[in-house]
Design a protein around this motif. Structure first.
Motif, short mmCIF file in Angstrom:
data_model
loop_
_atom_site.label_atom_id
_atom_site.label_comp_id
_atom_site.label_asym_id
_atom_site.label_seq_id
_atom_site.Cartn_x
_atom_site.Cartn_y
_atom_site.Cartn_z
N ALA A 223 0.81 -1.11 0.06
CA ALA A 223 0.09 -0.14 0.10
C ALA A 223 0.84 1.30 -0.06
N VAL B 147 -1.20 4.92 -1.27
CA VAL B 147 -2.58 5.24 -1.08
C VAL B 147 -2.61 5.97 0.21
N LYS C 146 -6.35 1.68 6.55
CA LYS C 146 -7.83 1.14 6.28
C LYS C 146 -7.71 0.07 5.20
N LYS C 147 -7.03 0.34 4.28
CA LYS C 147 -6.84 -0.31 3.11
C LYS C 147 -6.27 -1.78 3.56
N ASP D 39 -5.72 -8.35 -2.75
CA ASP D 39 -4.90 -7.28 -3.04
C ASP D 39 -4.89 -6.57 -4.26
N CYS E 48 -8.32 -4.53 -4.63
CA CYS E 48 -8.33 -3.21 -3.72
C CYS E 48 -7.11 -2.37 -3.79
N LEU E 49 -5.93 -2.59 -4.23
CA LEU E 49 -4.85 -1.72 -4.11
C LEU E 49 -4.36 -1.45 -5.48
N GLU F 161 -14.94 -4.50 -8.56
CA GLU F 161 -13.79 -3.54 -8.70
C GLU F 161 -13.77 -2.92 -10.00
#
Lengths: 332, 227
Positions: free
Chosen positions: A184, A189, A194-195, A232, A235-236, A264
């Motif tokens: 992250a 980010v 939170k991520k 991962d 979301c990332l 996503e």
């Protein structure tokens, strides 16, 4: 804002606003302290003998810092949204034209099928390279209907494609939480904590067996590793396209994994021969002799069979769990 | 003749990457020469010869390998020229991480692998930090997240470079790397060219074969730790 705007500003402000500058300098072995000195002053006063020992010239250091800061500032730019990816056919290994134009949209799942050596990897590589007729297949890739900017080819920040390979070994000596945080942070980010929390939660929903944030990544099972990487990636990773080389059956809820990627808004291309995954896709590209020989759209009959296949799969999964908990399978 | 210097830590995959590039160049009917520099022993020259390219092998033996490189490379370039090579690739390992064979105005490639550890990009000097193209290998055996973290660490120490992931076994990415080789500097001689960064120096009794340990045997360019 660019590098030259930052040069006359005092380090006390800069290091607070752009903490990655400290990290950049330390990766060259240089120390820096917040204070009234400007960035320019700091760079001009570096000891040349020290730089010689560190193996970097003053000019090169400034050029690298220039490129690095501009790259980091560009990360804040809104990413061009990929609304469609168009594949314009080229030729197979015998020179026969593919004669096709295929447009893929975010949230779509495209399966790629064909025997080993048929050209699946070349197709994925053509997409990753954003081929413009300059690869052995002569295929062309358009993004949002246009010939894309060449930044998609070389930029590490704006990579078009994230790839989930079949081999899933970790080499870093970190816990799952530290690992995701490191990733992250490398993507700058906002609110990394939170991520990290979100990714670990998602991964545990996908994995058959749950793991803790402080589990070392090297002790995750195959299924847990894949679950962590899919969460991962979803979301990332900023890459709008995801290439998957088979999601193995063991220890991961494949349906949930694909749902997550679809939510996503990724374009998912998946090389697979698994009947359930293949039927979950919107289309199947059949690769033969280096070319796309056929495009199959999932039919209603196939969709119905998917339900039956999923039942079969659940039965097998239940048996697997019984074996895991030490039961016998004399009655199934 | 296009000339490129390829360097990288031992076992990072330099030879595999070059072999995959050679295959792609040969598909374009190019004549290629390779100069392989090593210290004690190498059999990689046979791998190159098998591909049908011209090979020259240089073993530095008891000399510092990068000093050996720089005192021989000009003649190697002339050799490539005399043999009508369209491409000449020099391969050398950076053994002490402070050395670098890269030459100003000559396309410089550094090969580094995903398995070498997250702090390795910081530890490598001008060989990585001054390269034009950084090739990252062995990506197929680590996860996407690790590939991204590793690439971002490379980017941190060489933000101006083109960074590419190449699979030295399957050749994924090699075709694309070859397109960059086509843009390499076209030269006739290295006369008048300079190294991108000075090489580390030593000029002490141990350079001349001294083996005994002790203050009284140390002469010349000596540096002491702060203990």
């Amino acid at each position: 804002m660019n590098y030259y705007d930052l040069l006359p500003r005092p380090l006390s402000e800069l290091l607070e606003e752009h903490p990655y500058i400290v990290d950049f300098l330390s990766s060259f072995g240089l120390e820096v302290e917040a204070g009234p000195t400007t960035l320019q002053g700091y760079l001009e006063n570096l000891d040349l003998d020290l730089l010689e020992d560190l193996g970097v010239g003053a000019e090169q250091l400034q050029q690298s810092l220039h490129d690095f800061i501009n790259g980091m500032l560009a990360l804040d730019d809104p990413l061009d949204k990929v609304n469609s990816l168009t594949l314009i056919g080229g030729f197979d290994k015998s020179g026969t034209a593919e004669n096709l134009e295929l447009t893929l949209k975010p949230g779509e799942i495209i399966c790629i099928v064909g025997p080993t050596g048929s050209g699946k990897s070349r197709l994925l590589a053509d997409i990753e390279w954003v081929a413009q007729g300059d690869t052995p297949t002569g295929r062309k890739i358009l993004i949002n209907g246009e010939v894309p900017d060449s930044k998609w080819r070389f930029s590490t920040e704006h990579k078009l494609v994230a790839q989930l390979s079949q081999n899933m070994n970790f080499v870093m000596d970190l816990s799952a939480e530290e690992f995701v945080r490191m990733h992250a942070e490398s993507r700058l980010v906002t609110e990394p904590e939170k991520k990290v929390e979100m990714i670990l939660k998602q991964a545990n929903e996908l994995a058959g067996e749950t793991f803790l944030p402080d589990t070392p990544v090297t002790s995750l099972s195959g299924g847990q590793s894949r679950a962590l990487m899919i969460a991962d990636m979803a979301c990332l990773s900023k890459s709008p396209i995801v290439l998957i080389d088979e999601i193995e059956n063991a220890g991961i809820d494949r349906k949930k994994a694909l749902d997550l990627l679809m939510r996503e808004e990724k374009i998912v291309l998946m090389a697979t021969h698994d009947p359930i995954l293949a039927l979950m896709g919107d289309k199947r590209l059949v690769i033969k002799n280096g070319g796309i020989a056929r495009i199959i759209e999932a039919s209603d009959a196939e969709r119905k069979n998917l339900i039956a296949l999923e039942e079969l799969d659940n039965q097998l999964l239940a048996l697997r769990n019984r074996i895991r908990s030490g039961e016998t399978l004399e009655n199934i | 003749m296009r000339f490129l210097t390829v360097s990288g830590p031992p076992s990072s995959g330099k030879t595999s990457v070059i072999l995959r590039v050679i295959e792609a160049l040969q598909a374009r009917q190019r004549k290629i020469g390779v100069v392989k520099f090593d210290c004690l022993l190498t059999e990689d020259d046979q791998l190159y010869a098998k591909k049908g390219v011209l090979v020259k092998k240089g073993l530095s033996g008891a000399l510092c390998p990068d000093h050996y490189f720089v005192s021989n490379i000009e003649a190697c370039v002339s050799w490539g020229h005399e043999n009508d090579c369209e491409y000449l690739i020099s391969e050398s390992a950076g053994l002490c991480n402070r050395c670098s064979p890269h030459i100003n105005e000559i396309t410089a490639v550094c090969v580094i692998d995903n398995l070498s550890g997250i702090n390795t990009p910081r530890k490598i000097g001008p060989m990585l930090k001054s390269a034009d193209i950084v090739v990252i290998t062995k990506g197929d055996i680590v996860s996407q997240a690790e590939r991204e973290v590793f690439a971002s660490r490379v980017k941190q120490v060489n933000p101006g470079a083109i960074i590419m992931n190449i699979n030295g076994i399957t050749g994924q990415g090699a075709f694309e790397l070859t397109s960059l080789f086509e843009d390499a500097s076209d030269i006739e001689t290295l006369k008048g060219k300079t190294l991108r960064f000075s090489m580390p120096s030593a000029l002490c009794s141990y350079c001349l074969g001294e083996t005994r340990i002790g203050e009284e045997y140390q002469t010349g360019n000596i540096r002491k730790m702060d203990i």
